[in-house]
Design an enzyme around this catalytic site. Structure first.
Site, PDB file in Angstrom:
ATOM      1  CG  ASN A   1       1.837   1.592  -5.339  1.00  0.00           C
ATOM      2  OD1 ASN A   1       2.782   1.394  -4.587  1.00  0.00           O
ATOM      3  ND2 ASN A   1       1.330   0.651  -6.121  1.00  0.00           N
TER       4      ASN A   1
ATOM      5  CD1 TRP B   1     -13.250  -5.336  -8.813  1.00  0.00           C
ATOM      6  CD2 TRP B   1     -12.593  -4.558 -10.824  1.00  0.00           C
ATOM      7  NE1 TRP B   1     -12.570  -6.350  -9.457  1.00  0.00           N
ATOM      8  CE2 TRP B   1     -12.160  -5.900 -10.686  1.00  0.00           C
ATOM      9  CE3 TRP B   1     -12.295  -3.874 -12.000  1.00  0.00           C
ATOM     10  CZ2 TRP B   1     -11.438  -6.569 -11.692  1.00  0.00           C
ATOM     11  CZ3 TRP B   1     -11.581  -4.536 -12.993  1.00  0.00           C
ATOM     12  CH2 TRP B   1     -11.165  -5.860 -12.830  1.00  0.00           C
TER      13      TRP B   1
ATOM     14  NE  ARG C   1      -1.480   6.551   1.294  1.00  0.00           N
ATOM     15  CZ  ARG C   1      -1.362   5.627   2.243  1.00  0.00           C
ATOM     16  NH1 ARG C   1      -1.030   5.978   3.466  1.00  0.00           N
ATOM     17  NH2 ARG C   1      -1.576   4.353   1.957  1.00  0.00           N
TER      18      ARG C   1
ATOM     19  CG  HIS D   1      -0.577   2.282  -9.382  1.00  0.00           C
ATOM     20  ND1 HIS D   1      -0.759   1.861  -8.081  1.00  0.00           N
ATOM     21  CD2 HIS D   1      -1.667   3.041  -9.679  1.00  0.00           C
ATOM     22  CE1 HIS D   1      -1.904   2.350  -7.619  1.00  0.00           C
ATOM     23  NE2 HIS D   1      -2.479   3.069  -8.563  1.00  0.00           N
TER      24      HIS D   1
ATOM     25  NE  ARG E   1      -7.719   1.777  -5.423  1.00  0.00           N
ATOM     26  CZ  ARG E   1      -6.523   1.923  -4.898  1.00  0.00           C
ATOM     27  NH1 ARG E   1      -5.537   2.375  -5.643  1.00  0.00           N
ATOM     28  NH2 ARG E   1      -6.293   1.636  -3.638  1.00  0.00           N
TER      29      ARG E   1
ATOM     30  NE  ARG F   1      -7.767   0.495   5.507  1.00  0.00           N
ATOM     31  CZ  ARG F   1      -7.547   1.800   5.727  1.00  0.00           C
ATOM     32  NH1 ARG F   1      -7.667   2.280   6.950  1.00  0.00           N
ATOM     33  NH2 ARG F   1      -7.223   2.610   4.740  1.00  0.00           N
TER      34      ARG F   1
ATOM     35  CB  SER G   1      -8.653  -5.597  -3.052  1.00  0.00           C
ATOM     36  OG  SER G   1      -9.342  -4.373  -3.248  1.00  0.00           O
TER      37      SER G   1
ATOM     38  CG  ASP H   1      -2.078   0.953   1.071  1.00  0.00           C
ATOM     39  OD1 ASP H   1      -2.467   1.257  -0.074  1.00  0.00           O
ATOM     40  OD2 ASP H   1      -2.592   1.419   2.113  1.00  0.00           O
TER      41      ASP H   1
ATOM     42  CG  LEU I   1       9.308 -17.079  -3.711  1.00  0.00           C
ATOM     43  CD1 LEU I   1       9.285 -17.204  -2.189  1.00  0.00           C
ATOM     44  CD2 LEU I   1       9.651 -15.633  -4.102  1.00  0.00           C
TER      45      LEU I   1
HETATM   46  C1  IPE Z   1      -5.328  -2.827  -0.167  1.00  0.00           C
HETATM   47  O1  IPE Z   1      -5.048  -1.494  -0.355  1.00  0.00           O
HETATM   48  C2  IPE Z   1      -5.368  -3.536  -1.499  1.00  0.00           C
HETATM   49  C3  IPE Z   1      -4.077  -3.686  -2.161  1.00  0.00           C
HETATM   50  C4  IPE Z   1      -2.911  -3.335  -1.694  1.00  0.00           C
HETATM   51  C5  IPE Z   1      -4.145  -4.324  -3.451  1.00  0.00           C
HETATM   52  P1  IPE Z   1      -6.211  -0.400  -0.491  1.00  0.00           P
HETATM   53  O2  IPE Z   1      -5.541   0.907  -0.624  1.00  0.00           O
HETATM   54  O3  IPE Z   1      -7.159  -0.805  -1.550  1.00  0.00           O
HETATM   55  O4  IPE Z   1      -6.944  -0.573   0.915  1.00  0.00           O
HETATM   56  P2  IPE Z   1      -7.827   0.445   1.765  1.00  0.00           P
HETATM   57  O5  IPE Z   1      -8.904   0.969   0.852  1.00  0.00           O
HETATM   58  O6  IPE Z   1      -6.910   1.532   2.224  1.00  0.00           O
HETATM   59  O7  IPE Z   1      -8.338  -0.369   2.910  1.00  0.00           O
HETATM   60  C1  IPE Z   2      -1.655   0.158  -3.396  1.00  0.00           C
HETATM   61  O1  IPE Z   2      -1.411   1.528  -3.404  1.00  0.00           O
HETATM   62  C2  IPE Z   2      -1.829  -0.392  -4.799  1.00  0.00           C
HETATM   63  C3  IPE Z   2      -3.197  -0.856  -5.108  1.00  0.00           C
HETATM   64  C4  IPE Z   2      -4.187  -0.919  -4.267  1.00  0.00           C
HETATM   65  C5  IPE Z   2      -3.428  -1.284  -6.462  1.00  0.00           C
HETATM   66  P1  IPE Z   2      -2.611   2.558  -3.388  1.00  0.00           P
HETATM   67  O2  IPE Z   2      -2.999   2.871  -4.785  1.00  0.00           O
HETATM   68  O3  IPE Z   2      -3.723   2.088  -2.534  1.00  0.00           O
HETATM   69  O4  IPE Z   2      -1.898   3.828  -2.749  1.00  0.00           O
HETATM   70  P2  IPE Z   2      -2.507   4.828  -1.678  1.00  0.00           P
HETATM   71  O5  IPE Z   2      -2.949   3.991  -0.505  1.00  0.00           O
HETATM   72  O6  IPE Z   2      -3.644   5.532  -2.326  1.00  0.00           O
HETATM   73  O7  IPE Z   2      -1.370   5.718  -1.330  1.00  0.00           O
HETATM   74 MG    MG Z   3      -4.157   2.319  -0.545  1.00  0.00          MG
END
Ligand code: IPE
Ligand code: IPE
Ligand code: MG
Length: 226
Positions: free
Chosen positions: A15, A63, A17, A30, A65, A179, A59, A13, A125
């Site tokens: 990317n 979708w 930000r 990403h 997003r 979480r 996840s 998580d 692996l």
């Molecule tokens: C969790 O991250 C899903 C992945 C890393 C693929 P999210 O950014 O989607 O999770 P929430 O919305 O903060 O819980």
């Molecule tokens: C995790 O980074 C990657 C995916 C869920 C695909 P985020 O895209 O959720 O990055 P933040 O949490 O918005 O910074």
């Molecule tokens: Mg995120």
């Protein structure tokens, strides 16, 4: 005797930000995050005590997003798999997708399948890549399979029908939130949880190594007494 983490799972998580902090758009985060995927996967492949690495890439909730971000992520995934096939083969890494893949475009589906097949003989692996993955969805699909085949429902039979049958030893989330976000709900029953503020594009093998060192010092009791 110290613990060895055999199965490491990571919620990648932060990317978006990371990109925003650089004045870039989320896609750049990403893209950079996909480089971290390669670094961390090859690090784990070089440590034979780690047998499975499960990475949360998309996840069942992602979708929600913006359409453009989802489209970018799908293209990036396809590009990554095509480009990294030699990395999988050179490092003896088996690619194993988990999640409900039925919704992906035929082209992406085909790329996923071909990398899965081409790396099937790799004995090092196992990289489980979680794509359209949700822990609840995975459990529900397993229960449906059991119902259809009229098998009795036990912990063992349900586990056997999950996408990922192996318990998680070490679960890491980058990006500062504490979480689980619907990741490996069943398999993490006794996982050791680590949360780091580091954003995924900046996560390094060094930091993973430090987390593993801390993990090794934990007394794992699994409900018993030592
Ligand atoms: C969790 O991250 C899903 C992945 C890393 C693929 P999210 O950014 O989607 O999770 P929430 O919305 O903060 O819980
Ligand atoms: C995790 O980074 C990657 C995916 C869920 C695909 P985020 O895209 O959720 O990055 P933040 O949490 O918005 O910074
Ligand atoms: Mg995120």
């Amino acid at each position: 005797m110290s613990n060895q983490p055999r199965h490491i799972a990571i919620i990648m998580d932060g990317n978006g930000r990371w990109a925003e902090a650089q004045g870039k758009n989320r896609s750049a985060g990403h893209e950079k995050g996909s480089e971290t995927v390669r670094t961390i996967t090859t690090y784990c492949a070089a440590h034979p005590e780690i047998t499975h690495l499960t990475l949360y890439a998309f996840s069942t909730e992602n979708w929600k997003r913006p359409k453009l971000e989802v489209e970018f992520l799908m293209k990036l995934l396809e590009k990554y798999l095509k480009k990294e096939l030699p990395t999988y083969l050179d490092n003896n890494i088996r690619f194993h997708p988990i999640g409900d893949l039925s919704v992906f475009s035929p082209s992406l589906h085909q790329t996923i399948e071909s990398v899965r097949e081409e790396t099937e003989g790799c004995t090092g692996l196992v990289q489980n890549l979680a794509l359209n993955y949700g822990g609840r969805d995975e459990i529900l699909r397993a229960v449906h399979t059991l119902q259809t085949s009229n098998e009795s429902i036990t912990i063992e039979s349900l586990t056997a029908h999950l996408d990922c049958e192996i318990d998680v030893d070490l679960l890491i989330r980058t990006g500062g939130d504490h979480r689980i976000s619907n990741f490996l709900l069943w398999q993490s029953a006794y996982a050791e949880l680590f949360f780091t503020d580091t954003l995924w594009p900046e996560f390094t093998s060094d930091e993973l190594g430090q987390i593993i060192s801390q993990f090794k010092k934990i007394e794992r009791r699994f409900g018993g007494v030592n």
